[in-house]
Design a protein around this motif. Sequence first.
Motif, mmCIF file in Angstrom:
data_model
loop_
_atom_site.group_PDB
_atom_site.id
_atom_site.type_symbol
_atom_site.label_atom_id
_atom_site.label_comp_id
_atom_site.label_asym_id
_atom_site.label_seq_id
_atom_site.Cartn_x
_atom_site.Cartn_y
_atom_site.Cartn_z
ATOM 1 N N ASP A 1 -52.329 101.499 38.137
ATOM 2 C CA ASP A 1 -53.287 100.961 37.163
ATOM 3 C C ASP A 1 -53.730 99.567 37.619
ATOM 4 O OD1 ASP A 1 -54.580 99.767 34.979
ATOM 5 O OD2 ASP A 1 -53.259 100.705 33.519
ATOM 6 N N LYS A 2 -55.006 99.460 37.984
ATOM 7 C CA LYS A 2 -55.559 98.187 38.471
ATOM 8 C C LYS A 2 -56.572 97.617 37.479
ATOM 9 C CE LYS A 2 -54.871 99.361 43.286
ATOM 10 N NZ LYS A 2 -55.448 99.270 44.615
ATOM 11 N N SER A 3 -56.302 97.834 36.199
ATOM 12 C CA SER A 3 -57.264 97.456 35.158
ATOM 13 C C SER A 3 -57.155 96.015 34.684
ATOM 14 C CB SER A 3 -57.091 98.382 33.943
ATOM 15 O OG SER A 3 -55.816 98.197 33.345
ATOM 16 N N ARG A 4 -56.073 95.337 34.980
ATOM 17 C CA ARG A 4 -55.804 94.028 34.388
ATOM 18 C C ARG A 4 -55.995 92.882 35.380
ATOM 19 N NH1 ARG A 4 -52.019 97.697 33.192
ATOM 20 N NH2 ARG A 4 -51.534 98.103 31.002
ATOM 21 N N THR A 5 -56.678 91.844 34.922
ATOM 22 C CA THR A 5 -56.782 90.608 35.701
ATOM 23 C C THR A 5 -56.621 89.427 34.757
ATOM 24 O OG1 THR A 5 -58.269 91.607 37.330
ATOM 25 C CG2 THR A 5 -58.254 89.197 37.216
ATOM 26 N N TRP A 6 -55.720 88.523 35.114
ATOM 27 C CA TRP A 6 -55.590 87.271 34.374
ATOM 28 C C TRP A 6 -56.623 86.306 34.947
ATOM 29 C CZ3 TRP A 6 -49.973 87.743 36.187
ATOM 30 C CH2 TRP A 6 -49.259 88.620 35.361
ATOM 31 N N VAL A 7 -57.410 85.720 34.078
ATOM 32 C CA VAL A 7 -58.450 84.782 34.499
ATOM 33 C C VAL A 7 -58.134 83.419 33.894
ATOM 34 C CG1 VAL A 7 -60.915 84.261 34.550
ATOM 35 C CG2 VAL A 7 -60.135 86.657 34.579
ATOM 36 N N PHE A 8 -57.870 82.461 34.752
ATOM 37 C CA PHE A 8 -57.623 81.086 34.330
ATOM 38 C C PHE A 8 -58.868 80.277 34.641
ATOM 39 C CE2 PHE A 8 -53.449 82.818 35.302
ATOM 40 C CZ PHE A 8 -52.652 82.349 34.270
ATOM 41 N N THR A 9 -59.323 79.481 33.685
ATOM 42 C CA THR A 9 -60.421 78.555 33.932
ATOM 43 C C THR A 9 -59.971 77.161 33.509
ATOM 44 O OG1 THR A 9 -61.402 79.081 31.784
ATOM 45 C CG2 THR A 9 -62.281 80.253 33.707
ATOM 46 N N LYS A 10 -60.468 76.177 34.239
ATOM 47 C CA LYS A 10 -60.114 74.776 33.966
ATOM 48 C C LYS A 10 -61.370 74.052 33.520
ATOM 49 C CE LYS A 10 -58.693 72.489 37.527
ATOM 50 N NZ LYS A 10 -59.454 71.434 38.164
ATOM 51 N N SER A 11 -61.302 73.403 32.367
ATOM 52 C CA SER A 11 -62.444 72.673 31.822
ATOM 53 C C SER A 11 -62.557 71.285 32.460
ATOM 54 C CB SER A 11 -62.289 72.537 30.306
ATOM 55 O OG SER A 11 -61.174 71.713 30.007
ATOM 56 N N THR A 12 -63.639 70.605 32.127
ATOM 57 C CA THR A 12 -63.854 69.255 32.669
ATOM 58 C C THR A 12 -62.801 68.274 32.178
ATOM 59 O OG1 THR A 12 -65.412 68.786 30.883
ATOM 60 C CG2 THR A 12 -66.336 69.557 32.985
ATOM 61 N N ASN B 1 -59.690 69.080 31.967
ATOM 62 C CA ASN B 1 -58.457 69.586 32.585
ATOM 63 C C ASN B 1 -57.589 70.427 31.658
ATOM 64 O OD1 ASN B 1 -58.855 68.512 35.216
ATOM 65 N ND2 ASN B 1 -58.389 66.492 34.379
ATOM 66 N N LEU B 2 -58.197 71.038 30.649
ATOM 67 C CA LEU B 2 -57.475 71.993 29.821
ATOM 68 C C LEU B 2 -57.715 73.380 30.406
ATOM 69 C CD1 LEU B 2 -58.132 70.626 26.233
ATOM 70 C CD2 LEU B 2 -56.222 70.151 27.782
ATOM 71 N N ILE B 3 -56.705 74.228 30.343
ATOM 72 C CA ILE B 3 -56.769 75.541 30.985
ATOM 73 C C ILE B 3 -56.885 76.627 29.924
ATOM 74 C CG2 ILE B 3 -55.534 77.170 32.471
ATOM 75 C CD1 ILE B 3 -54.151 74.725 33.762
ATOM 76 N N THR B 4 -57.715 77.610 30.210
ATOM 77 C CA THR B 4 -57.875 78.791 29.364
ATOM 78 C C THR B 4 -57.366 79.998 30.129
ATOM 79 O OG1 THR B 4 -59.787 77.878 28.203
ATOM 80 C CG2 THR B 4 -59.566 80.278 28.194
ATOM 81 N N LEU B 5 -56.677 80.891 29.429
ATOM 82 C CA LEU B 5 -56.236 82.168 29.988
ATOM 83 C C LEU B 5 -56.963 83.279 29.246
ATOM 84 C CD1 LEU B 5 -54.373 84.203 31.491
ATOM 85 C CD2 LEU B 5 -52.720 83.862 29.638
#
Length: 187
Positions: free
Chosen positions: A77-88, A90-94
């Motif tokens: 099962d290759k359906s899942r990806t964790w996506v991390f983004t970093k704001s200006t 420096n707070l991170i979203t998952l």
Amino acid sequence: MKKVLILFLLPLQLISQEVPNSVKFWNSIKEHCGKAYEGEIVTGGKEGDGFTGKKLVMHIRYCEENTLRIPFFVGEDKSRTWVFTKSTDNLITLKHDHRHKDGSEDKVTQYGGSSPNTGLANIQFFPADQETSDLISYASNNVWWVTIDKTSFTYNLRRIGTDRFFSVKFDLTKAIETPSAPWGSED
């Protein structure tokens, strides 16, 4: 007087240049870009849950300045990806990007949350955001957290007010062969 002023201002300049913990955390993950690691369920696994007994692999596949994409494969099962983004700031979203084999988005996708502060260099917390609450009402009280150190990376989920706790730990000391692309990937 000028020398005294320099001696006074130099420590202030050095303090203002300290790297936020969230950036240290981010950079710790980026050090592993391109590598894949096998993991195991530490807590929360049970027969028939879709995870137990399957090979668990994370691949730190995509690393840009403000986006990290880490596919999480459960067996075939290759359906899942964790996506991390970093704001200006420096707070991170998952976010959790879920796809079907044909690459189309699952109806339950893009849920997660943002770290409320810069956290610690080895751990970041992500309480469920409003988008998650609107999409999956029972996940409104989810808190995800990720830890990283020299030897391991853990992905964790706790549903506050319930017994739901899931944790998977990846051994960062033993890179494995990189897997093929996740479902929905262009490359």
